[in-house]
Scaffold this active site. Structure first.
Site, PDB file in Angstrom:
ATOM      1  N   PHE A  10       0.856  -1.196   0.000  1.00  0.00           N
ATOM      2  CA  PHE A  10       0.000   0.000   0.000  1.00  0.00           C
ATOM      3  C   PHE A  10       0.890   1.243   0.000  1.00  0.00           C
ATOM      4  O   PHE A  10       0.707   2.181   0.744  1.00  0.00           O
ATOM      5  CB  PHE A  10      -0.938  -0.025   1.218  1.00  0.00           C
ATOM      6  CG  PHE A  10      -2.233   0.691   0.978  1.00  0.00           C
ATOM      7  CD1 PHE A  10      -3.050   0.371  -0.095  1.00  0.00           C
ATOM      8  CD2 PHE A  10      -2.653   1.704   1.838  1.00  0.00           C
ATOM      9  CE1 PHE A  10      -4.246   1.032  -0.327  1.00  0.00           C
ATOM     10  CE2 PHE A  10      -3.862   2.370   1.622  1.00  0.00           C
ATOM     11  CZ  PHE A  10      -4.649   2.025   0.536  1.00  0.00           C
ATOM     12  N   GLU A 151       0.309  -5.296 -16.609  1.00  0.00           N
ATOM     13  CA  GLU A 151       0.437  -4.112 -17.471  1.00  0.00           C
ATOM     14  C   GLU A 151       1.307  -3.018 -16.846  1.00  0.00           C
ATOM     15  O   GLU A 151       2.084  -2.351 -17.513  1.00  0.00           O
ATOM     16  CB  GLU A 151      -0.960  -3.557 -17.784  1.00  0.00           C
ATOM     17  CG  GLU A 151      -0.968  -2.394 -18.748  1.00  0.00           C
ATOM     18  CD  GLU A 151      -0.391  -2.752 -20.122  1.00  0.00           C
ATOM     19  OE1 GLU A 151      -0.883  -3.684 -20.748  1.00  0.00           O
ATOM     20  OE2 GLU A 151       0.576  -2.079 -20.538  1.00  0.00           O
ATOM     21  N   GLY A 208       8.024  10.980  -6.706  1.00  0.00           N
ATOM     22  CA  GLY A 208       7.532   9.605  -6.562  1.00  0.00           C
ATOM     23  C   GLY A 208       7.825   8.712  -7.748  1.00  0.00           C
ATOM     24  O   GLY A 208       7.190   7.685  -7.916  1.00  0.00           O
ATOM     25  N   LYS A 226      12.611  -4.331 -17.430  1.00  0.00           N
ATOM     26  CA  LYS A 226      11.505  -4.105 -18.370  1.00  0.00           C
ATOM     27  C   LYS A 226      11.783  -4.796 -19.705  1.00  0.00           C
ATOM     28  O   LYS A 226      10.880  -5.355 -20.323  1.00  0.00           O
ATOM     29  CB  LYS A 226      11.256  -2.608 -18.525  1.00  0.00           C
ATOM     30  CG  LYS A 226      10.583  -2.024 -17.276  1.00  0.00           C
ATOM     31  CD  LYS A 226      10.601  -0.522 -17.251  1.00  0.00           C
ATOM     32  CE  LYS A 226       9.847   0.004 -16.028  1.00  0.00           C
ATOM     33  NZ  LYS A 226      10.149   1.410 -15.729  1.00  0.00           N
TER      34      LYS A 226
HETATM   35  N1  HSE Z   1      11.050   3.810 -11.315  1.00  0.00           N
HETATM   36  C1  HSE Z   1      10.293   3.465 -12.469  1.00  0.00           C
HETATM   37  C2  HSE Z   1      10.585   4.464 -13.573  1.00  0.00           C
HETATM   38  C3  HSE Z   1       8.837   3.456 -12.101  1.00  0.00           C
HETATM   39  O1  HSE Z   1      11.112   5.529 -13.264  1.00  0.00           O
HETATM   40  O2  HSE Z   1      10.310   4.194 -14.737  1.00  0.00           O
HETATM   41  C4  HSE Z   1       7.931   2.895 -13.146  1.00  0.00           C
HETATM   42  O3  HSE Z   1       8.282   1.592 -13.512  1.00  0.00           O
END
Ligand code: HSE
Length: 341
Positions: A10, A151, A208, A226
């Site tokens: 959370f 996703e 953030g 990724k």
């Molecule tokens: N820290 C990652 C970025 C968050 O900046 O792309 C999203 O995956």
């Protein structure tokens, strides 16, 4: 249709998702006949709350935002492990939204397996389990008749994975190339605008965008994870972490960013995944590109990826690459997939 959710994590994403669940409650009911309730929220730091009749999400959000215990928002459970909750509670969907451990994928992978083994659908934004074990988890989901969606692991709520799965179905993908890390792109943009590296990193953290461990972003691990996810999603090929050639942006300075600008160029952290005769080649690293290049116009936390296909040539998708509600939207969209919409 009624769906009961168990949420693990959370933090920013979990809260972004909760905010959207509240904001879109009527839309989900009216457009999709979908009623969602959250029966448990499990966190590492502020414990777990459980109410099988449905928790009050607004109260949970308020407690979390004010740094107070979740126990303010519902019945707290103590001395029960997350695995026990996953094994015994009555829920339909696990939303696993905890922070990523790119090296081991744990404990999230075990949580996901536990839910799938019970035939529960799983949504995750956690890159570790998906980068390391997607094929295995997908097999398990298939075996148990469950849906597994992820996703939000790449490009936040920008639907790159849905695009590959649905809209580019049956095409042969040759190459995927672009900007897949929002915070690095943000940092490079701000350095170009005159901030020092440290100032830009600090600002990205405040907004953030950074991972719980920011070295994952600036050293290129996040972008590498990724690519490992995209390799499995687009090519069905699992890459090991060490098979991704990886360099981050830690050696770039404000001076580099501004010198590039004076030459009509710009630094970007570029991720490339390519199918070759030798298998899938993956690399992440800073590249200096011309200002006239389409990726040069991708600034701030925005991501953009070009997918090269056989019959549709190049398809490019751009949109937010990080953000609380942006990633929360990926979870909401995955929820609709779990409800078979
Ligand atoms: N820290 C990652 C970025 C968050 O900046 O792309 C999203 O995956």
């Amino acid at each position: 249709m009624e769906l009961k959710l168990l949420i693990i994590g959370f933090g920013r994403v979990g809260r972004g998702f909760a905010e959207l669940l509240i904001a879109k409650r009527k839309t989900l009911q009216q457009q999709f006949g979908l009623n969602c309730s959250v029966v448990a929220i499990v966190t590492r730091r502020s414990g777990a709350i459980v109410d099988e009749r449905g928790l009050d999400l607004s109260k949970a959000l308020k407690a979390a935002r004010n740094g107070r215990s979740l126990a303010e928002a519902g019945p707290a459970v103590k001395n029960v492990s997350t695995i026990d909750l996953l094994s015994n509670l009555d829920y339909d969907v696990l939303a696993e939204l905890s922070a990523t451990d790119i090296e081991t994928g744990e404990p999230a992978t075990s949580f996901i397996k536990q839910a799938l083994n019970r035939g529960r659908h799983v949504i995750t934004t956690n890159k570790g389990p998906v980068a390391l074990h997607l094929n295995e988890l997908q097999k398990l989901a298939g075996l148990k008749g469950a849906v597994l969606r992820y996703e939000g692991t790449v490009m936040s709520g920008t639907p790159l994975l849905n695009l590959i799965r649905n809209n580019l179905a049956a095409l042969s993908i040759r190459k995927i190339r672009g900007i897949v890390n929002g915070s690095c792109n943000y940092i490079l943009t701000r350095m170009e605008e005159g901030l020092s590296y440290d100032q830009a990193v600090e600002e990205a953290g405040r907004s953030g965008y950074l991972e719980a461990d920011p070295t994952a972003d600036v050293e290129g691990w996040d972008a590498a994870a990724k690519l490992m996810i995209l390799s499995q999603a687009a090519f069905g090929v699992r890459l090991k972490t060490e098979e991704v050639e990886r360099r981050g942006i830690t050696n770039l300075t404000r001076k580099d960013a501004q010198q590039a600008k004076s030459k009509g160029k710009v630094w970007k952290l570029i991720a490339t995944l390519e199918k070759t005769e030798n298998g899938v080649e993956a690399k992440v690293g800073p590249e200096m590109i011309d200002l006239s290049h389409p990726l040069a116009a991708v600034r701030g936390v925005t991501n953009a990826v070009t997918i090269s296909t056989d019959y549709l040539q190049d398809v490019t998708i751009a949109g937010p690459g990080a953000g609380n509600c942006e990633t929360g939207y990926a979870v909401l969209n995955d929820l609709l997939a779990c409800a078979h919409f």
